[in-house]
Design a protein around this motif. Structure first.
Motif, mmCIF file in Angstrom:
data_model
loop_
_atom_site.group_PDB
_atom_site.id
_atom_site.type_symbol
_atom_site.label_atom_id
_atom_site.label_comp_id
_atom_site.label_asym_id
_atom_site.label_seq_id
_atom_site.Cartn_x
_atom_site.Cartn_y
_atom_site.Cartn_z
ATOM 1 N N GLU A 1 0.807 -1.217 0.000
ATOM 2 C CA GLU A 1 0.000 0.000 0.000
ATOM 3 C C GLU A 1 0.846 1.275 0.000
ATOM 4 O O GLU A 1 0.527 2.235 -0.711
ATOM 5 C CB GLU A 1 -0.948 0.009 1.201
ATOM 6 C CG GLU A 1 -1.937 1.154 1.130
ATOM 7 C CD GLU A 1 -3.048 1.023 2.141
ATOM 8 O OE1 GLU A 1 -3.384 2.042 2.754
ATOM 9 O OE2 GLU A 1 -3.573 -0.080 2.311
ATOM 10 N N ARG A 2 1.927 1.306 0.766
ATOM 11 C CA ARG A 2 2.760 2.525 0.800
ATOM 12 C C ARG A 2 3.366 2.812 -0.572
ATOM 13 O O ARG A 2 3.455 3.957 -0.990
ATOM 14 C CB ARG A 2 3.863 2.394 1.855
ATOM 15 C CG ARG A 2 3.285 2.471 3.270
ATOM 16 C CD ARG A 2 4.343 2.403 4.315
ATOM 17 N NE ARG A 2 5.182 3.606 4.266
ATOM 18 C CZ ARG A 2 6.398 3.673 4.762
ATOM 19 N NH1 ARG A 2 6.938 2.622 5.350
ATOM 20 N NH2 ARG A 2 7.092 4.783 4.701
ATOM 21 N N GLU B 1 0.624 4.146 -2.820
ATOM 22 C CA GLU B 1 0.349 5.559 -2.541
ATOM 23 C C GLU B 1 1.331 6.450 -3.289
ATOM 24 O O GLU B 1 0.944 7.474 -3.860
ATOM 25 C CB GLU B 1 0.400 5.831 -1.035
ATOM 26 C CG GLU B 1 -0.816 5.322 -0.304
ATOM 27 C CD GLU B 1 -0.786 5.577 1.187
ATOM 28 O OE1 GLU B 1 0.194 6.177 1.697
ATOM 29 O OE2 GLU B 1 -1.754 5.175 1.860
ATOM 30 N N LYS C 1 -11.457 -0.674 -2.226
ATOM 31 C CA LYS C 1 -10.520 -1.487 -1.443
ATOM 32 C C LYS C 1 -9.210 -0.762 -1.167
ATOM 33 O O LYS C 1 -8.433 -1.187 -0.318
ATOM 34 C CB LYS C 1 -10.250 -2.818 -2.142
ATOM 35 C CG LYS C 1 -9.477 -2.726 -3.436
ATOM 36 C CD LYS C 1 -9.323 -4.095 -4.070
ATOM 37 C CE LYS C 1 -8.629 -4.017 -5.406
ATOM 38 N NZ LYS C 1 -8.573 -5.308 -6.074
ATOM 39 N N TYR C 2 -8.974 0.349 -1.869
ATOM 40 C CA TYR C 2 -7.727 1.094 -1.677
ATOM 41 C C TYR C 2 -7.906 2.213 -0.655
ATOM 42 O O TYR C 2 -9.027 2.628 -0.361
ATOM 43 C CB TYR C 2 -7.231 1.660 -3.015
ATOM 44 C CG TYR C 2 -6.859 0.569 -3.987
ATOM 45 C CD1 TYR C 2 -5.803 -0.293 -3.735
ATOM 46 C CD2 TYR C 2 -7.587 0.378 -5.155
ATOM 47 C CE1 TYR C 2 -5.472 -1.313 -4.618
ATOM 48 C CE2 TYR C 2 -7.266 -0.630 -6.046
ATOM 49 C CZ TYR C 2 -6.204 -1.471 -5.771
ATOM 50 O OH TYR C 2 -5.882 -2.477 -6.637
ATOM 51 N N SER C 3 -6.794 2.701 -0.150
ATOM 52 C CA SER C 3 -6.818 3.744 0.883
ATOM 53 C C SER C 3 -7.377 5.054 0.333
ATOM 54 O O SER C 3 -7.447 5.264 -0.881
ATOM 55 C CB SER C 3 -5.403 3.985 1.419
ATOM 56 O OG SER C 3 -4.607 4.665 0.453
ATOM 57 N N VAL C 4 -7.749 5.936 1.245
ATOM 58 C CA VAL C 4 -8.280 7.239 0.877
ATOM 59 C C VAL C 4 -7.253 8.007 0.038
ATOM 60 O O VAL C 4 -7.608 8.647 -0.960
ATOM 61 C CB VAL C 4 -8.654 8.051 2.140
ATOM 62 C CG1 VAL C 4 -9.019 9.481 1.787
ATOM 63 C CG2 VAL C 4 -9.789 7.366 2.881
ATOM 64 N N THR C 5 -5.991 7.932 0.408
ATOM 65 C CA THR C 5 -4.945 8.641 -0.328
ATOM 66 C C THR C 5 -4.857 8.160 -1.766
ATOM 67 O O THR C 5 -4.805 8.964 -2.703
ATOM 68 C CB THR C 5 -3.577 8.456 0.366
ATOM 69 O OG1 THR C 5 -3.667 8.955 1.704
ATOM 70 C CG2 THR C 5 -2.467 9.163 -0.373
ATOM 71 N N ILE C 6 -4.843 6.864 -1.960
ATOM 72 C CA ILE C 6 -4.745 6.287 -3.304
ATOM 73 C C ILE C 6 -5.967 6.683 -4.133
ATOM 74 O O ILE C 6 -5.840 7.126 -5.278
ATOM 75 C CB ILE C 6 -4.599 4.757 -3.239
ATOM 76 C CG1 ILE C 6 -3.251 4.383 -2.618
ATOM 77 C CG2 ILE C 6 -4.765 4.115 -4.616
ATOM 78 C CD1 ILE C 6 -3.123 2.931 -2.208
ATOM 79 N N ARG C 7 -7.136 6.540 -3.556
ATOM 80 C CA ARG C 7 -8.366 6.870 -4.277
ATOM 81 C C ARG C 7 -8.453 8.361 -4.582
ATOM 82 O O ARG C 7 -8.856 8.751 -5.678
ATOM 83 C CB ARG C 7 -9.579 6.417 -3.466
ATOM 84 C CG ARG C 7 -9.639 4.897 -3.318
ATOM 85 C CD ARG C 7 -10.779 4.462 -2.448
ATOM 86 N NE ARG C 7 -12.031 4.628 -3.188
ATOM 87 C CZ ARG C 7 -13.211 4.767 -2.617
ATOM 88 N NH1 ARG C 7 -13.311 4.772 -1.301
ATOM 89 N NH2 ARG C 7 -14.291 4.908 -3.345
ATOM 90 N N GLU D 1 -15.339 9.619 1.975
ATOM 91 C CA GLU D 1 -14.407 10.526 2.627
ATOM 92 C C GLU D 1 -14.371 11.855 1.887
ATOM 93 O O GLU D 1 -14.445 11.913 0.673
ATOM 94 C CB GLU D 1 -12.994 9.922 2.667
ATOM 95 C CG GLU D 1 -12.864 8.695 3.546
ATOM 96 C CD GLU D 1 -13.367 7.405 2.880
ATOM 97 O OE1 GLU D 1 -13.802 7.460 1.703
ATOM 98 O OE2 GLU D 1 -13.343 6.366 3.537
#
Length: 194
Positions: free
Chosen positions: A72-73, A76, A111-117, A156
């Motif tokens: 994930e990092r 991002e 399924k991905y983090s808020v930052t990625i999306r 979000e």
């Protein structure tokens, strides 16, 4: 003078090769993330961005990403890098060649983090400026994706902000006004009032 030019080209090649080996092959997470940061910084410089584009490094990065295994990092960092690529109009040919829009659409998934999306939706918003990509954005139902995000009361705020921006960018095109009306853009106002 010719040797100076050749030497500069060689140094640049070694520099870029080292960064990309760190990015694509290093087992050390810290150095890999640092290589992504360096690449993002290079993308902001006209000369280095041209070298990244013309020497094939952007294509290599995009083709090397496996969404089923990437951490994930790292993803991002990749998503941030993609917004920088989408921002620069001189990258348009690489965006098309690497089918970057399809990749970006996949990053919008819940399924991905808020930052990625958020980065993915911002990249979509930036791509609406390119007329050559506009029809593909419409054909891949990106307007539906963006409108659904705008109407989702549980989404979000950062994702909603960028999806609203993308929707405004779509609305600025005469080609998409009728499409937006057909898809019920007017219903969006009641969703935003909740």
């Amino acid at each position: 003078r010719d040797r100076l030019s050749q030497s500069k080209h060689l140094v640049d090649s070694l520099f870029f090769d080292k960064i990309f080996k760190l990015m694509l092959q290093a087992q050390d997470e810290k150095n890999t993330l640092l290589a992504y940061d360096i690449t993002c910084n290079l993308l902001m410089d006209d000369q280095y961005r041209a070298k990244l584009r013309d020497m094939g490094y952007i294509r290599q990065i995009i083709q090397s990403i496996d969404l089923t295994t990437i951490e994930e990092r790292r993803l991002e960092k990749v998503s941030h890098m993609i917004t920088l690529i989408a921002f620069h109009s001189d990258m348009l040919q690489r965006i098309i060649e690497t089918k970057l829009l399809k990749f970006i659409i996949r990053l919008v998934d819940a399924k991905y983090s808020v930052t990625i999306r958020s980065n993915a939706v911002l990249a979509i918003s930036l791509l609406t400026y390119h007329q050559i990509l506009f029809q593909e954005l419409i054909n891949t139902n990106v307007i539906d994706i963006v409108m659904n995000m705008c109407m989702d009361p549980k989404l979000e705020i950062s994702i909603k902000r960028f999806s609203s921006l993308a929707l405004v960018h779509f609305a600025l095109s005469r080609d998409s006004i009728n499409i937006l009306l057909e898809k019920g853009v007017m219903d969006l106002f009641s969703a935003l009032s909740l």
